[in-house]
Write an enzyme that holds these catalytic residues in place. Structure first.
Site, PDB file in Angstrom:
ATOM      1  N   ARG A 191      -2.914  -5.878  10.165  1.00 24.00           N
ATOM      2  CA  ARG A 191      -2.699  -4.753  10.764  1.00 24.00           C
ATOM      3  C   ARG A 191      -3.461  -4.916  12.361  1.00 24.00           C
ATOM      4  O   ARG A 191      -4.755  -5.520  12.044  1.00 24.00           O
ATOM      5  CB  ARG A 191      -3.051  -3.544  10.171  1.00 24.00           C
ATOM      6  CG  ARG A 191      -2.188  -2.987   9.038  1.00 24.00           C
ATOM      7  CD  ARG A 191      -1.128  -2.454   9.545  1.00 24.00           C
ATOM      8  NE  ARG A 191      -0.190  -1.879   8.446  1.00 24.00           N
ATOM      9  CZ  ARG A 191       0.924  -2.328   8.229  1.00 24.00           C
ATOM     10  NH1 ARG A 191       1.141  -3.796   8.320  1.00 24.00           N
ATOM     11  NH2 ARG A 191       1.742  -2.021   7.123  1.00 24.00           N
ATOM     12  N   GLU A 226       0.698   0.033  18.239  1.00 20.83           N
ATOM     13  CA  GLU A 226       2.193  -0.474  18.328  1.00 20.83           C
ATOM     14  C   GLU A 226       2.943   0.678  18.834  1.00 20.83           C
ATOM     15  O   GLU A 226       2.632   1.783  18.512  1.00 20.83           O
ATOM     16  CB  GLU A 226       2.613  -1.278  16.886  1.00 20.83           C
ATOM     17  CG  GLU A 226       1.876  -2.057  16.640  1.00 20.83           C
ATOM     18  CD  GLU A 226       2.363  -2.622  15.237  1.00 20.83           C
ATOM     19  OE1 GLU A 226       3.243  -2.434  14.638  1.00 20.83           O
ATOM     20  OE2 GLU A 226       1.726  -3.883  14.698  1.00 20.83           O
ATOM     21  N   HIS A 265       6.019  -7.515  14.958  1.00 25.96           N
ATOM     22  CA  HIS A 265       5.786  -6.943  13.280  1.00 25.96           C
ATOM     23  C   HIS A 265       6.937  -7.360  12.734  1.00 25.96           C
ATOM     24  O   HIS A 265       7.317  -6.536  12.026  1.00 25.96           O
ATOM     25  CB  HIS A 265       5.528  -5.589  13.593  1.00 25.96           C
ATOM     26  CG  HIS A 265       4.806  -4.975  12.464  1.00 25.96           C
ATOM     27  ND1 HIS A 265       3.683  -4.032  12.319  1.00 25.96           N
ATOM     28  CD2 HIS A 265       4.725  -5.328  11.157  1.00 25.96           C
ATOM     29  CE1 HIS A 265       3.172  -4.009  11.123  1.00 25.96           C
ATOM     30  NE2 HIS A 265       3.791  -4.934  10.291  1.00 25.96           N
TER      31      HIS A 265
HETATM   32  C1  GLV Z   1       4.515  -4.662   6.985  1.00 25.18           C
HETATM   33  O1  GLV Z   1       3.668  -4.456   7.861  1.00 25.18           O
HETATM   34  C2  GLV Z   1       4.168  -4.155   5.644  1.00 25.18           C
HETATM   35  O2  GLV Z   1       3.034  -3.419   5.438  1.00 25.18           O
HETATM   36  O3  GLV Z   1       5.001  -4.055   4.588  1.00 25.18           O
END
Ligand code: GLV
Length: 325
Positions: A238, A267, A285
Site C-alpha cells: 500500500r 492514488e 496498482h
Molecule cells: C490489492 O491491492 C488488494 O488489496 O487486493
C-alpha cells in the site's frame, strides 16, 4: 433468501454469476470509475449486501446509508478502506479475498524488481523513440540480482511467496516482521532481522506490509538513508507505507538506486516529481491483475457475501467477533 446486492464497479463475472445463481438481484455500478461519495451512499441504501473495492471508503457513514446490509465483501485482500472497528461495533460482518492473489502480487514484485534493476522501461523508451544507435558497452548498466540480498518487509502470505520465488536466483533473504516465519527460515535459511538491519544490508527491499496506523510511513527519509546507495525498493503493498515525497527526494538525490512501485500514497495521484525520474518504474496498482486472480477475487468476494447474507460465518470474515455479539 434472495435480496439486493450492489457491486460498486464491474468485476469479473464469476462472482456476479454465483450471486445470481443463488437468486440475488445484483446491480453493478454502470460507471467505469470509483463512485463519488454521494453516489456510493445512495447506491447502497437499499442493499442487503455490498461487494466493494479498495477504492471505496466503507465507514460509519456507509453503514448508516446501508441500513439493511447484512455484510460488505471487499474484493481485495487489503482492507485499509474498511472501518473494521466500527463494523464490529455495529455487528456488521466484513470480508476480504486472501490467498487468491498471492502469487500474482509476488510475481508483480519480481516484475518491478527486474524492470527497475535492469532498466527495462528506460530501454524500451529509447528503442521506441528511435534513439538507439547500436550496441554499446556502457549502455543501460543496471544492478545484479543473482546472489544478492533480498529484504522482505512484512513476511505474510505475499512477502513469503516473493521470498520463495528468489530460490531461482540464489539470494540471501532477510525479513522484518513481528512474527517468526519458519517456512522462510527452514526453506531458504532466511533470517529475521530488525527493519534497520534489513535496510542496511539488502540490495533489494520489497514491501509487503499491510497498511495500519503502525505501518504508515514505515519507510521515510531516515530509513532510505540507511539503505545502500545501490539498493532498489519495490512496493506492491500500500502506498502510504512509504513517505512518497521523501522517496522522490531519495531517488532524485541518489540516496538509493531506484524504485519499482505499484501503489501510491494518494492514488490515483503520484507524488510531485516522481514521474520525472528515470530511476523509477511505476505501475497502476495492477499487481493482482491476472485473469485467474481477478476471477478468483470476484468469486471469493461473492462466496463471502453469500455466507453473510445467509447468516453464516463468511470464510474470510475480518471481524468474526460479530458472530458472538
Ligand atoms: C490489492 O491491492 C488488494 O488489496 O487486493
Amino acid at each position: 433468501m434472495g435480496g439486493n446486492v450492489f457491486v460498486t464497479r464491474e468485476i469479473p463475472k464469476e462472482g456476479i454469476d454465483l450471486l445470481r445463481a443463488k437468486g440475488y438481484l445484483v446491480t453493478v455500478s454502470p460507471h467505469d470509475r470509483p463512485l463519488e461519495r454521494d453516489e456510493l451512499l445512495a447506491s447502497i441504501a437499499d442493499s442487503d449486501g455490498v461487494i466493494c473495492l479498495l477504492t471505496d471508503r466503507i465507514d460509519a457513514q456507509a453503514f448508516d446509508a446501508a441500513r439493511k446490509a447484512k455484510g460488505f465483501a471487499n474484493c481485495a485482500v487489503g482492507f485499509d478502506n474498511l472501518d473494521v472497528k466500527e463494523a464490529t461495533k455495529r455487528g456488521i460482518p466484513l470480508s476480504n479475498t486472501p490467498g487468491v492473489l498471492t502469487n500474482a502480487t509476488a510475481e508483480m514484485a519480481w516484475a518491478l524488481l527486474f524492470a527497475i534493476s535492469r532498466r527495462v522501461v528506460e530501454s524500451d523508451a529509447v528503442m521506441r523513440s528511435g534513439g538507439w544507435k547500436g550496441w554499446g558497452p556502457l549502455q543501460f548498466i543496471g544492478g545484479d540480482v543473482s546472489g544478492k540480498t533480498l529484504g522482505i518487509v512484512g513476511a505474510g502470505r505475499i512477502g513469503t511467496a516473493m521470498a520463495m520465488m528468489s530460490r531461482g536466483f540464489d539470494m540471501k533473504v532477510l525479513y522484518a516482521d513481528e512474527m517468526r516465519n519458519e517456512l522462510l527460515e527452514n526453506k531458504l535459511g532466511a533470517e529475521q532481522v530488525s527493519l534497520d538491519r534489513l535496510l542496511a544490508e539488502s540490495d533489494f527491499v520489497s514491501v509487503h506490509a499491510s497498511l495500519l496506523e503502525s505501518t504508515r510511513h514505515l519507510l521515510g527519509a531516515s530509513q532510505f538513508a540507511l539503505m545502500k546507495r545501490s539498493a532498489y525498493l519495490v512496493n506492491t503493498a500500500r502506498g502510504p507505507v512509504i513517505d512518497e515525497a521523501a522517496l522522490v527526494i531519495a531517488l532524485r538525490d541518489g540516496v538509493i538506486a531506484g524504485a519499482g512501485l505499484d501503489v501510491y500514497e494518494f492514488e490515483p495521484k503520484m507524488a510531485s516529481g516522481l514521474a520525472d525520474l528515470r530511476n523509477v518504474v511505476v505501475c497502476p496498482h495492477t499487481a493482482s491483475a491476472t485473469v485467474s486472480s481477478r476471477s478468483a477475487m470476484s468469486s471469493t468476494a461473492a462466496l463471502n457475501l453469500i455466507a453473510m447474507m445467509e447468516g453464516h460465518r463468511a470464510p474470510n470474515c475480518l471481524n468474526p467477533e460479530v458472530y458472538k455479539l
